[in-house]
Design a protein around this motif. Structure first.
Motif, PDB file in Angstrom:
ATOM      1  N   TRP A  43      56.296  29.202  40.217  1.00 45.77           N
ATOM      2  CA  TRP A  43      54.872  29.240  39.874  1.00 45.77           C
ATOM      3  C   TRP A  43      54.115  30.113  40.864  1.00 45.77           C
ATOM      4  O   TRP A  43      53.300  30.938  40.479  1.00 45.77           O
ATOM      5  CB  TRP A  43      54.285  27.821  39.872  1.00 45.77           C
ATOM      6  CG  TRP A  43      54.343  27.142  38.556  1.00 45.77           C
ATOM      7  CD1 TRP A  43      55.446  26.944  37.780  1.00 45.77           C
ATOM      8  CD2 TRP A  43      53.239  26.578  37.851  1.00 45.77           C
ATOM      9  NE1 TRP A  43      55.092  26.272  36.643  1.00 45.77           N
ATOM     10  CE2 TRP A  43      53.749  26.027  36.658  1.00 45.77           C
ATOM     11  CE3 TRP A  43      51.892  26.464  38.128  1.00 45.77           C
ATOM     12  CZ2 TRP A  43      52.939  25.390  35.733  1.00 45.77           C
ATOM     13  CZ3 TRP A  43      51.090  25.818  37.209  1.00 45.77           C
ATOM     14  CH2 TRP A  43      51.612  25.298  36.022  1.00 45.77           C
ATOM     15  N   TYR A  44      54.396  29.912  42.123  1.00 48.26           N
ATOM     16  CA  TYR A  44      53.679  30.657  43.150  1.00 48.26           C
ATOM     17  C   TYR A  44      53.976  32.159  43.034  1.00 48.26           C
ATOM     18  O   TYR A  44      53.083  32.994  43.161  1.00 48.26           O
ATOM     19  CB  TYR A  44      54.042  30.134  44.540  1.00 48.26           C
ATOM     20  CG  TYR A  44      53.061  30.563  45.590  1.00 48.26           C
ATOM     21  CD1 TYR A  44      51.822  29.942  45.705  1.00 48.26           C
ATOM     22  CD2 TYR A  44      53.347  31.621  46.446  1.00 48.26           C
ATOM     23  CE1 TYR A  44      50.896  30.346  46.644  1.00 48.26           C
ATOM     24  CE2 TYR A  44      52.417  32.032  47.389  1.00 48.26           C
ATOM     25  CZ  TYR A  44      51.198  31.398  47.486  1.00 48.26           C
ATOM     26  OH  TYR A  44      50.285  31.808  48.409  1.00 48.26           O
TER      27      TYR A  44
ATOM     28  N   ILE B 109      46.819  34.785  38.021  1.00 49.73           N
ATOM     29  CA  ILE B 109      46.702  34.256  36.664  1.00 49.73           C
ATOM     30  C   ILE B 109      46.119  32.846  36.708  1.00 49.73           C
ATOM     31  O   ILE B 109      45.237  32.510  35.936  1.00 49.73           O
ATOM     32  CB  ILE B 109      48.081  34.241  35.958  1.00 49.73           C
ATOM     33  CG1 ILE B 109      48.631  35.661  35.834  1.00 49.73           C
ATOM     34  CG2 ILE B 109      47.984  33.581  34.587  1.00 49.73           C
ATOM     35  CD1 ILE B 109      50.057  35.733  35.341  1.00 49.73           C
ATOM     36  N   ILE B 110      46.634  32.051  37.616  1.00 46.77           N
ATOM     37  CA  ILE B 110      46.165  30.682  37.829  1.00 46.77           C
ATOM     38  C   ILE B 110      45.354  30.686  39.122  1.00 46.77           C
ATOM     39  O   ILE B 110      45.735  31.367  40.081  1.00 46.77           O
ATOM     40  CB  ILE B 110      47.363  29.709  37.928  1.00 46.77           C
ATOM     41  CG1 ILE B 110      48.055  29.606  36.565  1.00 46.77           C
ATOM     42  CG2 ILE B 110      46.929  28.334  38.393  1.00 46.77           C
ATOM     43  CD1 ILE B 110      49.280  28.717  36.555  1.00 46.77           C
ATOM     44  N   PRO B 111      44.253  29.957  39.180  1.00 45.02           N
ATOM     45  CA  PRO B 111      43.454  29.939  40.405  1.00 45.02           C
ATOM     46  C   PRO B 111      44.301  29.610  41.646  1.00 45.02           C
ATOM     47  O   PRO B 111      45.178  28.740  41.618  1.00 45.02           O
ATOM     48  CB  PRO B 111      42.421  28.838  40.142  1.00 45.02           C
ATOM     49  CG  PRO B 111      42.288  28.812  38.647  1.00 45.02           C
ATOM     50  CD  PRO B 111      43.671  29.110  38.127  1.00 45.02           C
TER      51      PRO B 111
ATOM     52  N   GLY C  91      48.903  37.303  30.586  1.00 45.89           N
ATOM     53  CA  GLY C  91      48.946  37.964  31.884  1.00 45.89           C
ATOM     54  C   GLY C  91      50.235  37.722  32.658  1.00 45.89           C
ATOM     55  O   GLY C  91      50.454  38.321  33.701  1.00 45.89           O
ATOM     56  N   ASN C  92      51.090  36.853  32.136  1.00 38.01           N
ATOM     57  CA  ASN C  92      52.368  36.581  32.781  1.00 38.01           C
ATOM     58  C   ASN C  92      53.241  37.831  32.681  1.00 38.01           C
ATOM     59  O   ASN C  92      53.519  38.314  31.582  1.00 38.01           O
ATOM     60  CB  ASN C  92      53.040  35.390  32.093  1.00 38.01           C
ATOM     61  CG  ASN C  92      54.340  34.977  32.735  1.00 38.01           C
ATOM     62  OD1 ASN C  92      54.982  35.741  33.431  1.00 38.01           O
ATOM     63  ND2 ASN C  92      54.730  33.743  32.483  1.00 38.01           N
ATOM     64  N   LYS C  93      53.673  38.345  33.816  1.00 35.79           N
ATOM     65  CA  LYS C  93      54.474  39.568  33.830  1.00 35.79           C
ATOM     66  C   LYS C  93      55.826  39.394  33.152  1.00 35.79           C
ATOM     67  O   LYS C  93      56.458  40.367  32.770  1.00 35.79           O
ATOM     68  CB  LYS C  93      54.664  40.045  35.273  1.00 35.79           C
ATOM     69  CG  LYS C  93      53.382  40.499  35.915  1.00 35.79           C
ATOM     70  CD  LYS C  93      53.572  40.852  37.368  1.00 35.79           C
ATOM     71  CE  LYS C  93      52.217  41.133  37.984  1.00 35.79           C
ATOM     72  NZ  LYS C  93      52.232  41.049  39.415  1.00 35.79           N
TER      73      LYS C  93
END
Length: 168
Positions: free
Chosen positions: A47-48, A54-56, A157-159
């Motif tokens: 996740w990191y 993408i995520i705050p 936006g996830n690569k």
């Protein structure tokens, strides 16, 4: 992203031809083999690595490996009772570097009977065919259980969205 029955055809052959030489072992995960700590580590680190921007940031910084351990333990404990969960881990040098989880679709209104709920691979191992290996292993298991199609969720936006589009 939906993957249809046509996309499922020939997956067994693809699995054999696309297994990454870097992969030491892909093994089915059961409650007896559950290693919450390694899953939580891969989950939080992925996740990191993946969701920066993408995520705050405060959400990423507050991810807790302990809470993810409890979450995965709970998921497997509940899903394995019903044999609804399909999970595999991939190991390199005896270290869990990725995993996949899914099974029966939670949202039948999408017209798919299967769902890929989670697939995580540490960024260091991207681009070596390992993601394809665990993806195809998962799909091959769905096929063996008579699933005809599946869907998955991808954050805008996830690569790694390109990966999913290439996979079907």
């Amino acid at each position: 992203i939906g993957i249809t029955e046509d996309d499922f055809e020939g997956v067994s052959d693809l699995l054999l031809s696309r297994t990454s030489p870097d992969v030491e072992e892909v093994r089915r995960l059961t409650t007896a083999l559950l290693d919450d700590v390694h899953l939580a580590n891969v989950h939080v680190n992925s996740w990191y690595e993946t969701y920066q921007g993408i995520i705050p940031q405060d959400i990423l910084e507050n991810l807790s490996k302990n809470s993810r351990e409890r979450m995965w333990h709970s998921i497997f404990e509940e899903e394995c009772k019903d044999n609804e969960s399909i999970s595999y881990v991939v190991e390199i040098d005896s270290k869990v570097v990725g995993f996949v989880n899914g099974g029966a679709a939670r949202n039948k209104e999408f017209g798919h009977d299967g769902e890929l709920k989670a697939i995580y691979l540490l960024k260091k191992y991207h681009g070596h065919g390992i993601g394809k290996t665990i993806f195809y292993t998962f799909v091959d298991k769905l096929i063996s259980l008579d699933y005809k199609s599946m869907y998955l969720w991808v954050l805008r936006g996830n690569k790694t969205e390109k990966f999913y589009n290439v996979m079907g």
